[in-house]
Write a protein that holds these residues in place. Structure first.
Motif, PDB file in Angstrom:
ATOM      1  N   ILE A 103       0.686  -1.359   0.196  1.00  0.00           N
ATOM      2  CA  ILE A 103      -0.411   0.319   0.001  1.00  0.00           C
ATOM      3  C   ILE A 103       0.989   0.604  -0.432  1.00  0.00           C
ATOM      4  O   ILE A 103       2.078   1.203   0.548  1.00  0.00           O
ATOM      5  CB  ILE A 103      -1.246  -0.045   0.987  1.00  0.00           C
ATOM      6  CG1 ILE A 103      -1.970  -1.536   1.290  1.00  0.00           C
ATOM      7  CG2 ILE A 103      -1.504   0.919   1.281  1.00  0.00           C
ATOM      8  CD1 ILE A 103      -2.730  -1.280   2.230  1.00  0.00           C
ATOM      9  N   GLY A 150      -2.054   5.727   0.054  1.00  0.00           N
ATOM     10  CA  GLY A 150      -3.051   5.186   0.195  1.00  0.00           C
ATOM     11  C   GLY A 150      -2.980   5.096   1.822  1.00  0.00           C
ATOM     12  O   GLY A 150      -4.100   5.027   2.829  1.00  0.00           O
ATOM     13  N   LYS A 151      -1.762   4.902   2.737  1.00  0.00           N
ATOM     14  CA  LYS A 151      -2.406   4.893   3.850  1.00  0.00           C
ATOM     15  C   LYS A 151      -2.089   6.051   5.010  1.00  0.00           C
ATOM     16  O   LYS A 151      -3.542   5.618   6.027  1.00  0.00           O
ATOM     17  CB  LYS A 151      -0.677   4.422   5.096  1.00  0.00           C
ATOM     18  CG  LYS A 151      -0.246   3.186   4.628  1.00  0.00           C
ATOM     19  CD  LYS A 151       0.818   3.026   4.611  1.00  0.00           C
ATOM     20  CE  LYS A 151       1.614   1.309   3.761  1.00  0.00           C
ATOM     21  NZ  LYS A 151       2.882   1.685   4.469  1.00  0.00           N
ATOM     22  N   TYR A 176      -4.927   7.808   3.430  1.00  0.00           N
ATOM     23  CA  TYR A 176      -6.491   8.182   3.145  1.00  0.00           C
ATOM     24  C   TYR A 176      -6.621   7.155   4.291  1.00  0.00           C
ATOM     25  O   TYR A 176      -7.918   7.886   4.730  1.00  0.00           O
ATOM     26  CB  TYR A 176      -6.761   7.639   1.408  1.00  0.00           C
ATOM     27  CG  TYR A 176      -7.541   7.177   1.418  1.00  0.00           C
ATOM     28  CD1 TYR A 176      -8.472   8.390   1.314  1.00  0.00           C
ATOM     29  CD2 TYR A 176      -8.255   5.949   1.158  1.00  0.00           C
ATOM     30  CE1 TYR A 176      -9.862   8.691   0.625  1.00  0.00           C
ATOM     31  CE2 TYR A 176     -10.024   5.900   0.720  1.00  0.00           C
ATOM     32  CZ  TYR A 176     -10.809   7.069   0.504  1.00  0.00           C
ATOM     33  OH  TYR A 176     -11.425   6.845   0.259  1.00  0.00           O
ATOM     34  N   GLN A 177      -6.392   5.954   4.033  1.00  0.00           N
ATOM     35  CA  GLN A 177      -7.169   5.064   5.509  1.00  0.00           C
ATOM     36  C   GLN A 177      -6.671   5.629   6.763  1.00  0.00           C
ATOM     37  O   GLN A 177      -8.197   5.927   7.717  1.00  0.00           O
ATOM     38  CB  GLN A 177      -6.573   3.983   5.756  1.00  0.00           C
ATOM     39  CG  GLN A 177      -5.968   2.354   4.424  1.00  0.00           C
ATOM     40  CD  GLN A 177      -5.444   1.471   4.691  1.00  0.00           C
ATOM     41  OE1 GLN A 177      -4.647   1.350   5.443  1.00  0.00           O
ATOM     42  NE2 GLN A 177      -5.660   0.175   4.344  1.00  0.00           N
ATOM     43  N   VAL A 178      -6.286   6.650   7.319  1.00  0.00           N
ATOM     44  CA  VAL A 178      -5.934   7.026   7.874  1.00  0.00           C
ATOM     45  C   VAL A 178      -6.751   8.195   8.544  1.00  0.00           C
ATOM     46  O   VAL A 178      -8.156   8.272   9.632  1.00  0.00           O
ATOM     47  CB  VAL A 178      -4.240   7.546   8.703  1.00  0.00           C
ATOM     48  CG1 VAL A 178      -4.771   8.590  10.186  1.00  0.00           C
ATOM     49  CG2 VAL A 178      -3.247   6.281   8.917  1.00  0.00           C
ATOM     50  N   LYS A 194      -9.741   8.417   7.057  1.00  0.00           N
ATOM     51  CA  LYS A 194     -11.040   8.012   6.357  1.00  0.00           C
ATOM     52  C   LYS A 194     -11.309   7.516   7.735  1.00  0.00           C
ATOM     53  O   LYS A 194     -12.888   7.949   8.513  1.00  0.00           O
ATOM     54  CB  LYS A 194     -11.293   6.807   5.669  1.00  0.00           C
ATOM     55  CG  LYS A 194     -12.368   6.627   5.099  1.00  0.00           C
ATOM     56  CD  LYS A 194     -11.923   5.185   4.752  1.00  0.00           C
ATOM     57  CE  LYS A 194     -14.000   4.461   3.747  1.00  0.00           C
ATOM     58  NZ  LYS A 194     -13.726   3.126   3.001  1.00  0.00           N
ATOM     59  N   LYS A 195     -10.543   6.899   8.983  1.00  0.00           N
ATOM     60  CA  LYS A 195     -10.809   6.534  10.414  1.00  0.00           C
ATOM     61  C   LYS A 195     -10.608   7.463  10.924  1.00  0.00           C
ATOM     62  O   LYS A 195     -12.128   7.920  12.047  1.00  0.00           O
ATOM     63  CB  LYS A 195      -9.473   5.738  10.978  1.00  0.00           C
ATOM     64  CG  LYS A 195      -9.618   4.492  10.102  1.00  0.00           C
ATOM     65  CD  LYS A 195      -8.472   3.701  10.556  1.00  0.00           C
ATOM     66  CE  LYS A 195      -8.241   2.077  10.394  1.00  0.00           C
ATOM     67  NZ  LYS A 195      -6.686   1.286  10.230  1.00  0.00           N
TER      68      LYS A 195
END
Length: 92
Positions: free
Chosen positions: A35, A39-40, A42-44, A46-47
């Protein structure tokens, strides 16, 4: 319908030719997923957004207070402009 044109197209695309493939024996490498940093991130994000409240009560309470005191004045043009702005932001 021109049959000769169809034949020329199939010849160009070589749709009549078939190629046989052979089965591979054993697996030489395993799939690997990595990833990206974006992308990482984006994940943070989003959370963090999932944990945030949908309604900003401080803003709601401020507007309620201003309505009750009679100091909250918004024209119809301002409302219309915001509606159009939000509509176009959703499309893009």
């Amino acid at each position: 319908m021109r049959i000769d044109a169809y034949n020329k197209i199939t010849q160009m695309l070589q749709t009549n030719n078939t190629v046989r493939t052979s089965k591979t024996k054993g697996v030489s490498a395993k799939d690997h997923v990595e990833i990206s940093r974006t992308g990482k991130d984006y994940q943070v994000a989003k959370k963090a957004l999932a944990k945030a409240e949908d309604i900003r009560m401080d803003k709601v309470n401020d507007i309620k207070r201003r309505i009750e005191s009679g100091t909250y004045n918004v024209t119809g043009e301002e409302v219309a402009n915001k509606l159009v702005e939000n509509y176009f932001n959703q499309i893009i």
